[in-house]
Design an enzyme around this catalytic site. Sequence first.
Site, short mmCIF file in Angstrom:
data_model
loop_
_atom_site.label_atom_id
_atom_site.label_comp_id
_atom_site.label_asym_id
_atom_site.label_seq_id
_atom_site.Cartn_x
_atom_site.Cartn_y
_atom_site.Cartn_z
N GLU A 41 0.81 -1.21 0.00
CA GLU A 41 0.00 0.00 0.00
C GLU A 41 0.85 1.26 0.00
OE1 GLU A 41 -2.96 0.21 -0.73
OE2 GLU A 41 -3.56 -1.89 -0.54
N TYR A 124 -6.23 6.74 3.99
CA TYR A 124 -6.40 5.65 3.03
C TYR A 124 -5.66 4.38 3.46
CZ TYR A 124 -5.38 2.49 -0.66
OH TYR A 124 -5.22 1.32 -1.35
N ASP A 142 -9.81 5.86 -2.06
CA ASP A 142 -8.67 6.40 -2.77
C ASP A 142 -9.20 7.19 -3.96
OD1 ASP A 142 -9.57 4.48 -4.49
OD2 ASP A 142 -7.58 3.93 -5.19
N CYS A 212 -25.94 4.08 -13.06
CA CYS A 212 -24.93 5.11 -12.80
C CYS A 212 -25.54 6.49 -13.00
CB CYS A 212 -23.74 4.92 -13.74
SG CYS A 212 -22.51 6.24 -13.68
#
Length: 294
Positions: A41, A124, A142, A212
């Site tokens: 990460e 994050y 993110d 969407c």
Amino acid sequence: MTSTPRTDDRGDLIVDWYDRAARDLPWRRPGVDAWAVLVSEVMLQQTPVARVEPVWREWLARWPSPAALAAASPADVIRAWGKLGYPRRALRLREAAAVVAAEHGDVVPDDVAVLESLPGIGTYTARAVACFGYGQRQPVVDTNVRRVVARMVHGRAEAAPARATDLLDIAALAPADHDRAVRFSVAVMELGALLCVAGTPRCGACPVRDRCAWRLAGSPAYDGPARKVQKFAGTDRQVRGRLLDVLRAATAPVEQDQLDRVWDDAVQRSRCLDSLLADRLVDQTPDGRFTLPT
DNA sequence: TACTCGTGGAT
DNA sequence: TATCCAAGAGT
């Protein structure tokens, strides 16, 4: 006539898509521990997957535990970081490893607040480690997730700057089932990385294309304030990169004049060398030469 | 909040 | 060729 609102199942659609379309990335494989996830990460902060993969493998083979990394010299860590960019991340990761080794029994913490207290671990990364490394149900936001939420939920073309409500937005979409909710966090990121991309989104392949908000609104163009593009050529970042490049390649301390050759502007060059010294990315020997910190 | 901090492939 | 932009964090 009112009807009981059906719970939003877009989260499930995204998880199902992830199960059949996800990339096979090494840090997602079974048995990868939280330390390996943490290393991945940090490396992935602002750095593309393709460049991280080989370096991540080298790091975990060389430093399989936080204590192992904490025992390495900064010079070795900076060299092993290679050209991933933003090398301060490498030093912070080593510092974080030292805290884990000294204060947490060499076990990566599983508590988000504790993780966030470690050097180089922010909002994050702390949640990513808790979720991907420890299987916790955690909202993970993110740049990919912000973009997906901006489109799918808010009907806007581009992600807004990070805000605290991002965590609530994405948490509201997570499936009820624990294991699916855990997978959902990585699935939304994957959707943003593979389909709902910043450039030209591949809506035809999207599992929620008919649900969407952005598509339903006719895919309106971005109409917010102009985003400032990040320059690189001529910046201090470029100069610092060149200076550090010389020191990474050197096998012995280098003279000032060797560093002077990488950039014409003496004022900028000096400022950058000073900032590298301040960042502890560069060290000076008693005789005035320069090295990576040993 | 706005800015800084690397690097290199994609478009 | 120039611009975009990639699993952010720190100040």
